[in-house]
Design an enzyme around this catalytic site. Sequence first.
Site, PDB file in Angstrom:
ATOM      1  N   SER A   1      18.672  37.027  70.997  1.00  0.00           N
ATOM      2  CA  SER A   1      19.792  36.570  71.820  1.00  0.00           C
ATOM      3  C   SER A   1      19.367  35.352  72.627  1.00  0.00           C
ATOM      4  O   SER A   1      18.181  35.159  72.920  1.00  0.00           O
ATOM      5  CB  SER A   1      20.233  37.677  72.783  1.00  0.00           C
ATOM      6  OG  SER A   1      21.127  37.179  73.759  1.00  0.00           O
TER       7      SER A   1
ATOM      8  N   TYR B   1      17.007  43.898  79.241  1.00  0.00           N
ATOM      9  CA  TYR B   1      17.568  43.422  77.971  1.00  0.00           C
ATOM     10  C   TYR B   1      16.972  42.064  77.607  1.00  0.00           C
ATOM     11  O   TYR B   1      16.554  41.845  76.459  1.00  0.00           O
ATOM     12  CB  TYR B   1      19.088  43.319  78.083  1.00  0.00           C
ATOM     13  CG  TYR B   1      19.747  42.712  76.868  1.00  0.00           C
ATOM     14  CD1 TYR B   1      19.881  43.444  75.691  1.00  0.00           C
ATOM     15  CD2 TYR B   1      20.232  41.400  76.901  1.00  0.00           C
ATOM     16  CE1 TYR B   1      20.476  42.884  74.572  1.00  0.00           C
ATOM     17  CE2 TYR B   1      20.828  40.836  75.788  1.00  0.00           C
ATOM     18  CZ  TYR B   1      20.954  41.584  74.627  1.00  0.00           C
ATOM     19  OH  TYR B   1      21.544  41.021  73.515  1.00  0.00           O
TER      20      TYR B   1
ATOM     21  N   GLY C   1      21.760  49.705  62.455  1.00  0.00           N
ATOM     22  CA  GLY C   1      22.941  49.602  63.297  1.00  0.00           C
ATOM     23  C   GLY C   1      24.141  48.985  62.623  1.00  0.00           C
ATOM     24  O   GLY C   1      24.974  48.348  63.275  1.00  0.00           O
ATOM     25  N   ALA C   2      24.267  49.209  61.319  1.00  0.00           N
ATOM     26  CA  ALA C   2      25.347  48.561  60.562  1.00  0.00           C
ATOM     27  C   ALA C   2      26.610  49.407  60.492  1.00  0.00           C
ATOM     28  O   ALA C   2      27.493  49.131  59.687  1.00  0.00           O
ATOM     29  CB  ALA C   2      24.866  48.225  59.151  1.00  0.00           C
ATOM     30  N   ASN C   3      26.712  50.407  61.341  1.00  0.00           N
ATOM     31  CA  ASN C   3      27.923  51.224  61.365  1.00  0.00           C
ATOM     32  C   ASN C   3      29.025  50.590  62.203  1.00  0.00           C
ATOM     33  O   ASN C   3      30.164  51.057  62.207  1.00  0.00           O
ATOM     34  CB  ASN C   3      27.607  52.623  61.910  1.00  0.00           C
ATOM     35  CG  ASN C   3      26.996  52.584  63.299  1.00  0.00           C
ATOM     36  OD1 ASN C   3      26.022  51.880  63.522  1.00  0.00           O
ATOM     37  ND2 ASN C   3      27.555  53.336  64.227  1.00  0.00           N
ATOM     38  N   THR C   4      28.695  49.497  62.900  1.00  0.00           N
ATOM     39  CA  THR C   4      29.686  48.862  63.760  1.00  0.00           C
ATOM     40  C   THR C   4      29.317  47.404  64.005  1.00  0.00           C
ATOM     41  O   THR C   4      28.208  46.969  63.690  1.00  0.00           O
ATOM     42  CB  THR C   4      29.781  49.608  65.126  1.00  0.00           C
ATOM     43  OG1 THR C   4      30.867  49.082  65.888  1.00  0.00           O
ATOM     44  CG2 THR C   4      28.495  49.457  65.921  1.00  0.00           C
ATOM     45  N   GLY C   5      30.250  46.635  64.540  1.00  0.00           N
ATOM     46  CA  GLY C   5      29.983  45.289  65.021  1.00  0.00           C
ATOM     47  C   GLY C   5      29.441  44.310  64.001  1.00  0.00           C
ATOM     48  O   GLY C   5      29.847  44.288  62.833  1.00  0.00           O
ATOM     49  N   ILE C   6      28.501  43.479  64.462  1.00  0.00           N
ATOM     50  CA  ILE C   6      27.912  42.438  63.626  1.00  0.00           C
ATOM     51  C   ILE C   6      27.242  43.032  62.400  1.00  0.00           C
ATOM     52  O   ILE C   6      27.358  42.506  61.289  1.00  0.00           O
ATOM     53  CB  ILE C   6      26.889  41.625  64.446  1.00  0.00           C
ATOM     54  CG1 ILE C   6      27.571  40.902  65.603  1.00  0.00           C
ATOM     55  CG2 ILE C   6      26.166  40.615  63.553  1.00  0.00           C
ATOM     56  CD1 ILE C   6      26.595  40.322  66.602  1.00  0.00           C
ATOM     57  N   GLY C   7      26.528  44.126  62.592  1.00  0.00           N
ATOM     58  CA  GLY C   7      25.829  44.756  61.477  1.00  0.00           C
ATOM     59  C   GLY C   7      26.766  45.204  60.378  1.00  0.00           C
ATOM     60  O   GLY C   7      26.471  45.053  59.183  1.00  0.00           O
TER      61      GLY C   7
END
Length: 316
Positions: A175, A200, A46-52
């Site tokens: 989280s 979640y 998931g490193a295409n956006t955000g924290i990643g």
Amino acid sequence: MLVVLGLLTSFLSFLYVIAPSIRKFFAGGVCRTDVQLFGKVVVITGANTGIGKETARELARRGARVYIACRDVLKGESAASEIQADTKNSQVLVRKLDLSDTKSIRAFAEGFLAEEKQLHILINNAGVMLCPYSKTADGFETHLAVNHLGHFLLTHLLLGRLKESAPARVVNLSSVAHHLGKIRFHDLQGDKYYNLGFAYCHSKLANVLFTRELAKRLKGTGVTTYAVHPGIVRSKLVRHSFLLCLLWRLFSPFLKTTWEGAQTSLHCALAEGLEPLSGKYFSDCKKTWVSPRARNNKTAERLWNVSCELLGIRWE
């Protein structure tokens, strides 16, 4: 009514005036290590956006060969190009990975293992939040599938390479919401009762329990693992909830940036001397407390065994 509106407007205006000071207070810890990663190989989901994406950027800046493993390859390529230009590191690669599909996970792992003989850092970063009830092609509830089972299977498939490359680390994004979670073994897929918020929370508790049990099983291998709470971050994770999107926008001056949110992941991936803390839960770049349910060894072991059964794997 006008008086109330006036007071509310004044209060909000005051908050925004002092926002920089509040932001500084809530910014959290910063990864201080200057460790370089030339010759090291990293996989981040998931490193295409955000924290990643910010995590990938910093690891690439330190010289690592970084694999962005994501579902949307086009967005991944865009992120990789941006990171390459920013860091002058051309070794930022994108590979297809859909964590809701075990076939995709196995295909990614097979391709990666054929391509790379080393893996030093695995960051299980991808996640979903507040999704309406649905099941994956494998029959798993979406939060459980993407946030827990997908990363459980991926780690299983890549663990041999991590051991061969030791010292190596596995970082699992969890989280603070895990405090509200409970592993409901009698209704793990939410067939009898489903609440998208609690689904979640349950999956984030599963992340902490997985980390705890994984650390126990990895003793003596040179591979260590850590669970991470990144903080309350301005990201697209809340995109499935109109109300949270509105609140996130309203309070965005007080939320962490994605760069700030990446700091604890980076700390757990890079900081020296963390080996004795394998299996622990971190927030703001330091070990912190977890819920009583997250400290239950019997629950952790049972979740491990149930996960193996659901995925049809045997973890030696």
